[in-house]
Structures are given as structure tokens and as C-alpha cells.
Design a protein around this motif. Structure first.
Motif, PDB file in Angstrom:
ATOM      1  N   GLU A 148       0.806  -0.838   0.176  1.00 12.78           N
ATOM      2  CA  GLU A 148      -0.254   0.380  -0.218  1.00 12.78           C
ATOM      3  C   GLU A 148       0.841   1.657  -0.247  1.00 12.78           C
ATOM      4  O   GLU A 148       2.276   1.156   0.564  1.00 12.78           O
ATOM      5  N   VAL A 149       0.130   2.581  -0.311  1.00  9.56           N
ATOM      6  CA  VAL A 149       1.005   3.299  -0.742  1.00  9.56           C
ATOM      7  C   VAL A 149       0.314   4.688   0.584  1.00  9.56           C
ATOM      8  O   VAL A 149      -1.483   4.359  -0.140  1.00  9.56           O
ATOM      9  N   LEU A 150       0.602   5.224   1.422  1.00  3.31           N
ATOM     10  CA  LEU A 150       0.107   5.823   2.298  1.00  3.31           C
ATOM     11  C   LEU A 150       0.092   7.425   1.784  1.00  3.31           C
ATOM     12  O   LEU A 150       1.627   7.290   1.797  1.00  3.31           O
ATOM     13  N   LEU A 151      -0.368   8.023   1.889  1.00  2.96           N
ATOM     14  CA  LEU A 151      -0.370  10.227   1.676  1.00  2.96           C
ATOM     15  C   LEU A 151      -1.003  10.392   2.834  1.00  2.96           C
ATOM     16  O   LEU A 151      -1.900  11.021   3.790  1.00  2.96           O
ATOM     17  N   TYR A 152      -0.217  11.643   3.820  1.00  2.00           N
ATOM     18  CA  TYR A 152      -0.020  11.902   5.356  1.00  2.00           C
ATOM     19  C   TYR A 152      -0.002  13.444   5.059  1.00  2.00           C
ATOM     20  O   TYR A 152       0.907  13.934   4.094  1.00  2.00           O
ATOM     21  N   ASP A 153      -0.894  14.392   4.991  1.00  2.00           N
ATOM     22  CA  ASP A 153      -0.332  15.570   5.608  1.00  2.00           C
ATOM     23  C   ASP A 153       0.314  16.339   6.574  1.00  2.00           C
ATOM     24  O   ASP A 153       1.152  15.185   7.811  1.00  2.00           O
ATOM     25  N   SER A 154       1.363  16.974   6.539  1.00  2.00           N
ATOM     26  CA  SER A 154       2.041  17.634   7.910  1.00  2.00           C
ATOM     27  C   SER A 154       2.166  17.551   9.266  1.00  2.00           C
ATOM     28  O   SER A 154       2.666  17.459   9.860  1.00  2.00           O
ATOM     29  N   ILE A 170      16.182  15.276   3.146  1.00  2.00           N
ATOM     30  CA  ILE A 170      16.420  15.662   1.666  1.00  2.00           C
ATOM     31  C   ILE A 170      16.376  17.245   2.124  1.00  2.00           C
ATOM     32  O   ILE A 170      15.537  17.656   2.694  1.00  2.00           O
ATOM     33  N   SER A 171      16.529  17.600   0.714  1.00  2.00           N
ATOM     34  CA  SER A 171      16.467  18.996  -0.107  1.00  2.00           C
ATOM     35  C   SER A 171      16.112  19.462  -1.091  1.00  2.00           C
ATOM     36  O   SER A 171      16.332  18.567  -2.183  1.00  2.00           O
ATOM     37  N   PRO A 172      15.189  20.114  -1.671  1.00  2.77           N
ATOM     38  CA  PRO A 172      14.806  20.592  -2.249  1.00  2.77           C
ATOM     39  C   PRO A 172      15.969  21.529  -3.393  1.00  2.77           C
ATOM     40  O   PRO A 172      16.366  22.443  -2.322  1.00  2.77           O
ATOM     41  N   ASP A 173      16.303  21.476  -4.469  1.00  2.00           N
ATOM     42  CA  ASP A 173      16.966  21.628  -5.236  1.00  2.00           C
ATOM     43  C   ASP A 173      15.685  22.256  -6.821  1.00  2.00           C
ATOM     44  O   ASP A 173      15.285  21.756  -7.597  1.00  2.00           O
ATOM     45  N   GLY A 174      15.873  23.781  -6.996  1.00  2.00           N
ATOM     46  CA  GLY A 174      15.255  23.557  -8.521  1.00  2.00           C
ATOM     47  C   GLY A 174      16.495  24.507  -9.477  1.00  2.00           C
ATOM     48  O   GLY A 174      15.877  24.301  -9.924  1.00  2.00           O
ATOM     49  N   ALA A 305       8.545  17.736   6.130  1.00  2.77           N
ATOM     50  CA  ALA A 305       9.858  17.459   7.083  1.00  2.77           C
ATOM     51  C   ALA A 305      11.158  17.313   6.031  1.00  2.77           C
ATOM     52  O   ALA A 305      11.707  17.160   7.013  1.00  2.77           O
ATOM     53  N   ARG A 306      11.329  17.182   5.131  1.00  2.00           N
ATOM     54  CA  ARG A 306      12.498  17.428   3.861  1.00  2.00           C
ATOM     55  C   ARG A 306      13.301  16.073   4.680  1.00  2.00           C
ATOM     56  O   ARG A 306      14.283  16.105   5.124  1.00  2.00           O
ATOM     57  N   ARG A 307      12.142  14.824   4.645  1.00  2.00           N
ATOM     58  CA  ARG A 307      13.232  13.439   5.299  1.00  2.00           C
ATOM     59  C   ARG A 307      12.577  12.373   4.302  1.00  2.00           C
ATOM     60  O   ARG A 307      11.854  12.434   3.707  1.00  2.00           O
TER      61      ARG A 307
END
Length: 318
Positions: A148-154, A170-174, A305-307
Motif C-alpha cells: 500500500e501507498v499512504l499519503l499523510y498531511d504534514s 532531503i533538500s529541494p533544489d530548483g 519534513a524534508r526527510r
């Protein structure tokens, strides 16, 4: 047999937030590993379906393929063309009025999507790709026990099980493109740090030659050993999302470590591909972290949460 396919979009939109009861997922859906090794789920579009979509954390936008567009008769939007980066090529595509794309309780309203040619695997193709425009507002959990894949809000805390999993930032990078972010994580290839884009749309993990060279004490004596074939194409040939083919070598990595988890004797693709130059990362050890490393275990990508959290293989402690 598997064929490596990558996809990068450089336009990004934020999905409308769906609401959930405290502690309950916004989405709970079965997944299967299909079409050459991708995490595959069902979506509906304008109330029709279900349609098979690949979960792709290396795509900033959701898209559809020709087989779906042809059957549904989507019309051109007349809007600006969108730029797509593949492993070995860049191209611009028009967009089409697709409508409301629903994954469980999450709906991407009035979506205007690029239509790409079908990704054929054993004479079959999925219908589309779920990108970060749907996924990045949530903690996306893959439960290998229940498939199963589950999506949780923050606002939803980690479960007791998730709290025991190993984690890494993890880090966002544009990548300097002002068009939305992909997410990177640092892994260790033979104890050498390498930055990776988390790319579940890649059936296999790719590293540039600088990352491969960092495995050796003397980079001037780079010698990559050929590993077993990964596709029905000639060994060393890899096809990308735009159906462009490049010559590449495979390398056997004795140890790869990420978030406290170690993989032994894994096959990576090594190539200084077009995409690395486009993202201006060809002068550093860099790679694309593919689905091959994660499909046999539970894990979560917690975008708010960037992880990234990595759990046991097949539900067992690793």
C-alpha cells in the motif's frame, strides 16, 4: 525485462490540499510493481478509470501517455509549451486539457498536461505519471508488507513503526531554473558522498562518471566492470523518457549506504548523461536514486519534513 526510463519536468504547481482526520491518511491505495519495475497505482480522470499511473518523484508535473490521450480525445490547451528534460535529450511539448485527475481524496483540478509517447514494456504501457504537483505536499509512505501507498498531511505524526526506521535529510533544489524543485539526498558510494535526485521514475539508479570515478583511489585509472544485462536492448544502451538512446556502462557497486541502510553488490548505470549538464551538476559526483533500491522494502518520503525514512526489506528488520 526492465528498461530504464527517466523523466524530469521543470514546471511546478501546488495541489489543492486535501483534508484528513487526525492520524488517518489522506490517501490509502494499493500499489504494485509493474511495467519494468515501477510503483504503479490506479487513478481516475473526470470520473473515468481506473488508469495505471507510475509514481515518479523525478517529475515535477503529472502527465499522460498517448494511449490514454487517444482513447479519451483530449484537446490542445493552446497554452505555452513545456520543457521536458530526459536523460539524454531536452524537448518542448504542447499541453492538453485533461481535466480532474483524482488519486484517492486528492484531485488535481482542470489539469493541463503534456502527452508523451507510450513507455512500452513487453508491449504494454502505463497511462500516465503522478508527479510532485500531487505528491510533494504529503508524507508518502510505501508499506511493503501490505503493498500500500499512504499519503499523510504534514500535521500527522510518524507511526510507531516509522519512528524505528532510519532517516536522512532531503533538500529541494530548483537547479537555478525558477520552475519548481526536485528533491536530493546524499548517499555514500563506496564510502564517497554522492548527491542524488530521488527519482522513483527511474527503474535503475544512475551515477555520472565523476561519481563512478570517486569509487577508485586513482580517478585516472577508471575501469568499470560490465554487470549483467538490465534490458532487452544491447548491453550499455539505455532509453530515456523521450525514447532517446545513449551508450552507457554498468558498474557493480560493492557497498552503497543511505540513511543508515547498506546495500551490497548493486548494479548502477554510469554515464555523463545530458541531464547532468542541463542541471549543471556534471562537475560534482551526482546521481539519480532509482526505484530499484527501494521496491523491496518499506520506506517513506516525507516532503514537508524534508526527510526520507527507510524501513525493513519485505517487512523484516534489516
Amino acid at each position: 525485462m526492465k528498461r530504464l526510463v527517466l523523466l524530469f519536468f521543470l514546471l511546478f504547481s501546488v495541489p489543492a490540499a486535501a483534508q484528513s482526520a487526525y492520524g488517518e491518511p489522506v490517501v490509502r491505495a494499493p500499489y504494485r510493481i509493474d511495467y519494468g519495475g515501477w510503483f504503479t497505482v490506479s487513478v481516475t480522470i473526470n470520473g473515468n478509470g481506473p488508469f495505471d499511473f507510475i509514481i515518479d518523484t523525478g517529475a515535477t508535473e503529472t502527465l499522460v501517455f498517448e494511449n490514454l490521450a487517444n482513447s479519451q480525445g483530449y484537446q490542445p490547451s493552446g497554452g505555452p509549451r513545456k520543457k521536458i528534460l530526459g536523460l539524454s535529450a531536452t524537448a518542448e511539448y504542447p499541453t492538453y486539457h485533461v481535466g480532474d485527475i483524482a488519486f484517492g481524496a486528492i484531485t488535481l483540478d482542470n489539469a493541463k498536461c503534456v502527452v508523451l509517447q507510450d513507455w512500452m514494456v513487453d508491449d504494454r504501457s502505463p497511462h500516465g505519471v503522478l508527479g510532485l504537483d500531487i505528491l510533494s505536499a504529503y508524507r508518502v509512505v510505501f508499506d511493503a508488507n501490505r503493498q500500500e501507498v499512504l499519503l499523510y498531511d504534514s500535521s500527522t505524526p510518524l507511526s510507531a513503526e516509522e519512528q524505528e526506521w532510519s532517516s536522512a535529510q532531503i533538500s529541494p533544489d530548483g537547479f537555478g531554473r525558477e520552475a519548481g524543485s526536485l528533491f536530493t539526498v546524499v548517499g555514500f558510494v563506496e564510502r564517497k558522498p554522492v548527491r542524488f535526485i530521488i527519482d522513483l521514475g527511474a527503474a535503475g539508479t544512475v551515477i555520472n562518471r565523476l561519481a563512478a570515478g570517486s569509487m577508485l583511489q586513482n580517478r585516472n585509472e577508471l575501469s568499470l566492470s560490465l554487470a549483467p544485462r538490465l534490458s532487452t536492448a544491447p548491453i550499455g544502451q539505455v532509453a530515456d523518457a523521450l525514447d532517446e538512446k545513449i551508450e552507457a556502462q554498468t558498474v557493480m557497486v560493492r557497498k552503497f549506504r543511505l540513511a543508515g541502510i547498506t546495500w551490497s553488490r548493486k548494479v548502477f548505470i554510469a554515464h555523463n548523461a545530458h541531464i547532468f549538464a542541463e542541471l549543471d551538476v556534471d562537475d560534482e559526483p551526482f546521481g539519480l536514486l532509482g526505484a530499484d533500491l527501494l521496491r523491496d522494502r518499506s520506506f517513506a518520503i516525507d516532503f514537508p519534513a524534508r526527510r526520507i525514512l527507510i524501513g525493513p526489506r519485505g517487512g523484516r528488520k534489516s
